[in-house]
Design a protein around this motif. Structure first.
Motif, short mmCIF file in Angstrom:
data_model
loop_
_atom_site.label_atom_id
_atom_site.label_comp_id
_atom_site.label_asym_id
_atom_site.label_seq_id
_atom_site.Cartn_x
_atom_site.Cartn_y
_atom_site.Cartn_z
N VAL A 36 -85.72 -51.21 -120.74
CA VAL A 36 -84.94 -50.05 -121.16
C VAL A 36 -84.38 -49.37 -119.91
O VAL A 36 -85.08 -49.20 -118.92
CB VAL A 36 -85.79 -49.07 -122.00
CG1 VAL A 36 -87.02 -48.59 -121.23
CG2 VAL A 36 -84.98 -47.89 -122.46
N ARG A 54 -83.67 -41.98 -125.95
CA ARG A 54 -84.81 -42.19 -126.84
C ARG A 54 -85.81 -41.04 -126.76
O ARG A 54 -86.43 -40.69 -127.77
CB ARG A 54 -85.48 -43.53 -126.50
CG ARG A 54 -84.61 -44.73 -126.88
CD ARG A 54 -85.23 -46.05 -126.47
NE ARG A 54 -86.48 -46.32 -127.16
CZ ARG A 54 -87.16 -47.47 -127.05
NH1 ARG A 54 -86.65 -48.46 -126.29
NH2 ARG A 54 -88.28 -47.66 -127.69
N ASP A 59 -80.80 -45.17 -121.64
CA ASP A 59 -81.40 -45.40 -122.95
C ASP A 59 -82.71 -44.65 -123.10
O ASP A 59 -83.02 -44.10 -124.16
CB ASP A 59 -81.62 -46.90 -123.14
CG ASP A 59 -82.02 -47.25 -124.57
OD1 ASP A 59 -81.74 -46.45 -125.48
OD2 ASP A 59 -82.61 -48.33 -124.78
N LEU A 60 -83.51 -44.61 -122.04
CA LEU A 60 -84.78 -43.90 -122.11
C LEU A 60 -84.57 -42.40 -122.34
O LEU A 60 -85.26 -41.79 -123.16
CB LEU A 60 -85.59 -44.13 -120.82
CG LEU A 60 -86.96 -43.45 -120.76
CD1 LEU A 60 -87.85 -43.91 -121.91
CD2 LEU A 60 -87.63 -43.74 -119.41
N GLU A 114 -89.29 -56.68 -123.16
CA GLU A 114 -88.46 -55.50 -123.46
C GLU A 114 -88.15 -54.74 -122.17
O GLU A 114 -89.02 -54.54 -121.31
CB GLU A 114 -89.20 -54.58 -124.43
CG GLU A 114 -88.36 -53.41 -124.92
CD GLU A 114 -89.11 -52.50 -125.88
OE1 GLU A 114 -88.50 -51.53 -126.35
OE2 GLU A 114 -90.30 -52.76 -126.14
#
Length: 506
Positions: A31, A39, A35-36, A29
């Motif tokens: 990120v 999220r 995106d972090l 995975e």
């Protein structure tokens, strides 16, 4: 520090990374920073929807993962206080932490639900369990239903996170770190290691440990670099597998693990990888390990000194002598009345120094003063303003009218034992006559017991009489904390048990 405008530590940590740059990797995975950030906003919205209020504490209890980081930073983004805790703790160890910390929520993986339900039923008030992992878990449903929120700005001195001391000398203490901890956690990495956004950081230690949290995760994010995480527990072969899979350029390990990698042959294989910097901290790095690593890999280990109270490394050494200098951004002062020829305590200050301890007024008064922190370790002053680590204040002993540091004895005998020795520890104990003497506890490399005993015996003979251990106990293993550090508080009991066993066999 008092002139810093309102801030949010999680926001500050995430603001430097380029949108499409990879922020975190764990297994397969990955990120990006964009995106972090999204999220973490969503995570914060979930915490707020669940009822988290500013200043309330949330325990994050799970193996390292990207979800761990998202939940952890989401707590801080929402105004709460995040506490990473070792997921391997027993109920007997975890219960007092939850009770004393007055925790509002415990974020955990779903397979621990039943055990945690039994545990929190004994706590008043009971924290709310937030299970993660499965698509239909409490946390996943909360994420799906919540709206992302903007970060809650707070005073720079407001709490952002707690971390537990390692417990090497006794009961762990809760250390409270402020929002300002996010301002310069990368000072050591950028100023000494040359950290750049293109670097990839990997720490073998876990995120509940200050060493990994501050110097890899927080420093890496603050610099916009890539941080590599691993769910599995660190062993020598696991480090090699992680390096081969993720290709870190900066690696953080503890001395015990460096020693194991040398003994297993992993070190030589790591030397063939494109690692730019290797760092050691968590406990003292023996000179024998430093020189053996350089011989095996061609790399010089940069050793650092830091504590849970400083979160990040405050002192470092890149020399064979192991003498230490302050890291960039660290202020250092000494007690003016101390004898410069004797080991002494020092005071440290930086933006990552903690506010203090939770419910430990005596320890607070002893260790914290006006933004400065004074660890319980002792240092000798050397030329050029450098410091030599001399162990903890209770490791300095008066024997035959002379000061002796158990660390000095460990260093000398560690060198004497060389590759035949796996672990070594020296402690001060009382003789039947009430005098202070030294006891040595040692672990030989399997199959090397006779060689190790011979080398240690020769090493002891080479020491001045007042530095020679009165007892030498060969044991199967020395006790370590969950972070891989020697658990010195248990060594006296090990010495007494060895004496009893020897008495019973005679």
């Amino acid at each position: 520090m008092n002139t810093i405008p309102p801030m949010n530590a999680a926001q500050t940590l995430l603001e430097a990374g380029a949108a499409q740059a990879i922020a975190l990797e764990c297994g397969d995975e990955r990120v990006s920073y964009a995106d972090l950030r999204a999220r973490v906003r969503q995570s914060a919205g979930s915490w707020r929807a669940l009822g988290l209020q500013p200043g309330e504490r949330v325990v994050v209890l799970a193996p390292d993962s990207i979800d761990w980081v998202v939940a952890y930073l989401g707590v801080i983004w929402a105004g709460g206080v995040a506490i990473g805790v070792n997921p391997r703790l027993s109920a007997a160890e975890l219960g007092p932490i939850l009770q004393e910390s007055d925790v509002r929520f415990v974020w955990h993986e779903a397979d621990n639900q039943v055990a945690l339900e039994s545990l929190v039923a004994t706590i008043d008030p009971a924290p709310v369990l937030v299970a993660s992992g499965a698509p239909d878990s409490f946390w996943c449903r909360a994420l799906a239903q919540a709206d992302p929120i903007e970060p809650l700005l707070q005073d720079a001195q407001a709490p952002a996170l707690w971390i537990g001391t390692s417990g090497t000398t006794g009961v762990s203490k809760g250390v409270i770190h402020a929002q300002r901890v996010a301002l310069q956690p990368h000072a050591f990495a950028t100023g000494v290691l040359g950290l750049r956004p293109t670097d990839r950081l990997y720490a073998s230690s876990k995120l509940f440990f200050a060493y990994a949290l501050g110097n890899s995760l927080l420093a890496g994010l603050r610099a916009g670099a890539t941080v590599i995480l691993d769910r599995q527990w660190p062993e020598a072969e696991r480090v090699l597998a992680m390096v081969r899979q993720h290709h870190p350029t900066i690696v953080f390990c503890v001395p015990t693990l460096y020693s194991r990698m040398l003994q297993s042959g992993v070190a030589q294989q790591l030397g063939q990888q494109n690692i730019r910097q290797v760092v050691s901290a968590g406990e003292f790095l023996p000179a024998s390990v430093r020189s053996a690593w350089r011989e095996a890999t061609g790399q010089q280990i940069v050793s650092g000194y830091g504590t849970s109270e400083t979160l990040c490394l405050m002192l470092y050494s890149d020399s064979d002598q192991g003498w230490l200098l302050p890291t960039p951004g660290t202020q250092l002062r000494r007690d003016p009345g101390a004898d410069p020829a004797l080991p002494q305590r020092i005071w440290l200050r930086s933006s990552t120094v903690a506010l203090g301890y939770w419910n430990r007024p005596q320890a607070q008064a002893d260790g914290f003063q006006d933004g400065w922190y004074c660890p319980g370790d002792m240092f000798l002053l050397r030329d050029g303003g450098r410091l030599e680590y001399a162990g903890r204040n209770d490791d300095m002993l008066k024997i035959s009218g002379r000061w002796v540091s158990t660390l000095w004895v460990e260093q000398a005998l560690g060198q004497a034992g060389g590759p035949s020795l796996q672990q070594l520890a020296c402690i001060g104990v009382s003789t039947d006559a009430g005098l202070t003497a030294l006891a040595l506890l040692a672990v030989a490399v399997p199959g090397q017991q006779a060689v190790a005993a011979q080398r240690i015996e020769a090493g002891i003979e080479a020491l001045p009489p007042y530095r020679r251990p009165h007892w030498v106990h060969w044991v199967d293993a020395l006790p370590l904390t969950a972070t891989g550090k020697l658990q010195r508080a248990r060594l006296l009991g090990l010495h007494r048990a060895a004496l009893a066993l020897e008495a019973a066999s005679t």
